[in-house]
Design a protein around this motif. Structure first.
Motif, PDB file in Angstrom:
ATOM      1  N   CYS A  54       0.843  -1.201   0.000  1.00 26.28           N
ATOM      2  CA  CYS A  54       0.000   0.000   0.000  1.00 26.28           C
ATOM      3  C   CYS A  54       0.877   1.250   0.000  1.00 26.28           C
ATOM      4  O   CYS A  54       1.877   1.324   0.728  1.00 26.28           O
ATOM      5  CB  CYS A  54      -0.915  -0.014   1.215  1.00 26.28           C
ATOM      6  N   HIS A  56       0.136   4.050   1.150  1.00 28.41           N
ATOM      7  CA  HIS A  56      -0.071   4.893   2.323  1.00 28.41           C
ATOM      8  C   HIS A  56       1.058   4.643   3.317  1.00 28.41           C
ATOM      9  O   HIS A  56       2.039   5.382   3.333  1.00 28.41           O
ATOM     10  CB  HIS A  56      -1.466   4.640   2.926  1.00 28.41           C
ATOM     11  N   LEU A  57       0.958   3.582   4.106  1.00 23.31           N
ATOM     12  CA  LEU A  57       2.012   3.322   5.094  1.00 23.31           C
ATOM     13  C   LEU A  57       2.617   1.929   4.962  1.00 23.31           C
ATOM     14  O   LEU A  57       3.251   1.431   5.891  1.00 23.31           O
ATOM     15  CB  LEU A  57       1.461   3.528   6.515  1.00 23.31           C
ATOM     16  N   GLY A  58       2.396   1.294   3.808  1.00 22.41           N
ATOM     17  CA  GLY A  58       3.159   0.087   3.516  1.00 22.41           C
ATOM     18  C   GLY A  58       2.554  -1.235   3.944  1.00 22.41           C
ATOM     19  O   GLY A  58       3.255  -2.252   3.923  1.00 22.41           O
ATOM     20  N   CYS A  59       1.288  -1.284   4.313  1.00 20.65           N
ATOM     21  CA  CYS A  59       0.655  -2.580   4.592  1.00 20.65           C
ATOM     22  C   CYS A  59       0.477  -3.355   3.280  1.00 20.65           C
ATOM     23  O   CYS A  59       0.543  -2.774   2.203  1.00 20.65           O
ATOM     24  CB  CYS A  59      -0.702  -2.387   5.262  1.00 20.65           C
ATOM     25  N   CYS A  72      -6.845  -2.348   1.524  1.00 21.21           N
ATOM     26  CA  CYS A  72      -5.766  -2.329   2.507  1.00 21.21           C
ATOM     27  C   CYS A  72      -6.381  -2.517   3.898  1.00 21.21           C
ATOM     28  O   CYS A  72      -7.270  -1.759   4.287  1.00 21.21           O
ATOM     29  CB  CYS A  72      -4.999  -1.025   2.428  1.00 21.21           C
ATOM     30  N   CYS A  74      -5.193  -1.935   6.756  1.00 17.70           N
ATOM     31  CA  CYS A  74      -4.743  -1.023   7.815  1.00 17.70           C
ATOM     32  C   CYS A  74      -5.644   0.196   7.973  1.00 17.70           C
ATOM     33  O   CYS A  74      -6.074   0.513   9.070  1.00 17.70           O
ATOM     34  CB  CYS A  74      -3.312  -0.594   7.555  1.00 17.70           C
ATOM     35  N   HIS A  75      -5.949   0.897   6.865  1.00 16.66           N
ATOM     36  CA  HIS A  75      -6.759   2.113   6.970  1.00 16.66           C
ATOM     37  C   HIS A  75      -7.817   2.176   5.883  1.00 16.66           C
ATOM     38  O   HIS A  75      -8.334   3.245   5.568  1.00 16.66           O
ATOM     39  CB  HIS A  75      -5.867   3.367   6.914  1.00 16.66           C
ATOM     40  N   GLY A  76      -8.105   1.053   5.261  1.00 16.74           N
ATOM     41  CA  GLY A  76      -9.219   0.993   4.317  1.00 16.74           C
ATOM     42  C   GLY A  76      -8.950   1.550   2.934  1.00 16.74           C
ATOM     43  O   GLY A  76      -9.886   1.859   2.198  1.00 16.74           O
ATOM     44  N   GLY A  77      -7.699   1.680   2.555  1.00 16.70           N
ATOM     45  CA  GLY A  77      -7.401   2.112   1.193  1.00 16.70           C
ATOM     46  C   GLY A  77      -7.942   1.099   0.186  1.00 16.70           C
ATOM     47  O   GLY A  77      -7.912  -0.102   0.426  1.00 16.70           O
ATOM     48  N   PRO A  89      -6.932   6.670   2.260  1.00 10.60           N
ATOM     49  CA  PRO A  89      -5.810   7.603   2.354  1.00 10.60           C
ATOM     50  C   PRO A  89      -4.635   7.398   1.390  1.00 10.60           C
ATOM     51  O   PRO A  89      -3.784   8.280   1.322  1.00 10.60           O
ATOM     52  CB  PRO A  89      -5.331   7.409   3.804  1.00 10.60           C
ATOM     53  N   PRO A  90      -4.531   6.294   0.638  1.00 10.31           N
ATOM     54  CA  PRO A  90      -3.322   6.140  -0.190  1.00 10.31           C
ATOM     55  C   PRO A  90      -3.124   7.300  -1.161  1.00 10.31           C
ATOM     56  O   PRO A  90      -4.057   7.692  -1.864  1.00 10.31           O
ATOM     57  CB  PRO A  90      -3.564   4.825  -0.940  1.00 10.31           C
TER      58      PRO A  90
HETATM   59 FE1  FES Z   1      -2.874   1.131   3.438  1.00 11.87          FE
HETATM   60 FE2  FES Z   1      -2.932   2.973   5.352  1.00 11.87          FE
HETATM   61  S1  FES Z   1      -1.364   1.525   4.937  1.00 11.87           S
HETATM   62  S2  FES Z   1      -4.441   2.521   3.863  1.00 11.87           S
END
Ligand code: FES
Length: 109
Positions: A54, A56-59, A72, A74-77, A89-90
């Motif tokens: 991802c 965003h933060l790499g999940c 994703c 982690c935060h629903g991307g 958020p990505p």
């Molecule tokens: Fe994927 Fe935050 S790491 S949406």
């Protein structure tokens, strides 16, 4: 069932997957160049290889077959089969990985 990655010209890792391993609408995750990646065959038969990391933060994204999208955890991307961002958020699309199809084999990288 996957052939081991090998080092090609220029030192780039390549992965070869038999094209028959993937059905329309399915995605297969694999390790590529030390990272997580995914190969998708769309419902129209198009093959796409993407980084599964991802932006965003790499999940690591998950494949939601019913929606034909990546989610994703982690935060629903949300990402489409071509990697573009559909929601969340990505900030950027999932990175595309070049692939070629020859004689029934998909070569990635
Ligand atoms: Fe994927 Fe935050 S790491 S949406």
């Amino acid at each position: 069932r996957y052939l081991a990655p090998r080092t090609g010209q220029g030192g780039a890792a390549k992965l070869v997957i038999p094209a028959g391993e993937l059905k329309e609408g399915d995605a297969k995750f694999f390790e590529f160049a030390g990272s997580s990646a995914v190969l998708i065959k769309t419902k129209t038969g198009e093959l796409v290889a993407l980084s599964a990391v991802c932006t965003h933060l790499g999940c690591i994204v998950q494949w939601v077959k019913e929606k034909q999208q990546f989610l994703c955890p982690c935060h629903g991307g949300q990402f489409s089969t071509d990697g573009s961002v559909l929601g969340g958020p990505p900030p950027r699309p999932l990175a595309k990985i070049p692939l070629t199809v020859t004689e029934g084999n998909i070569t990635i990288g």
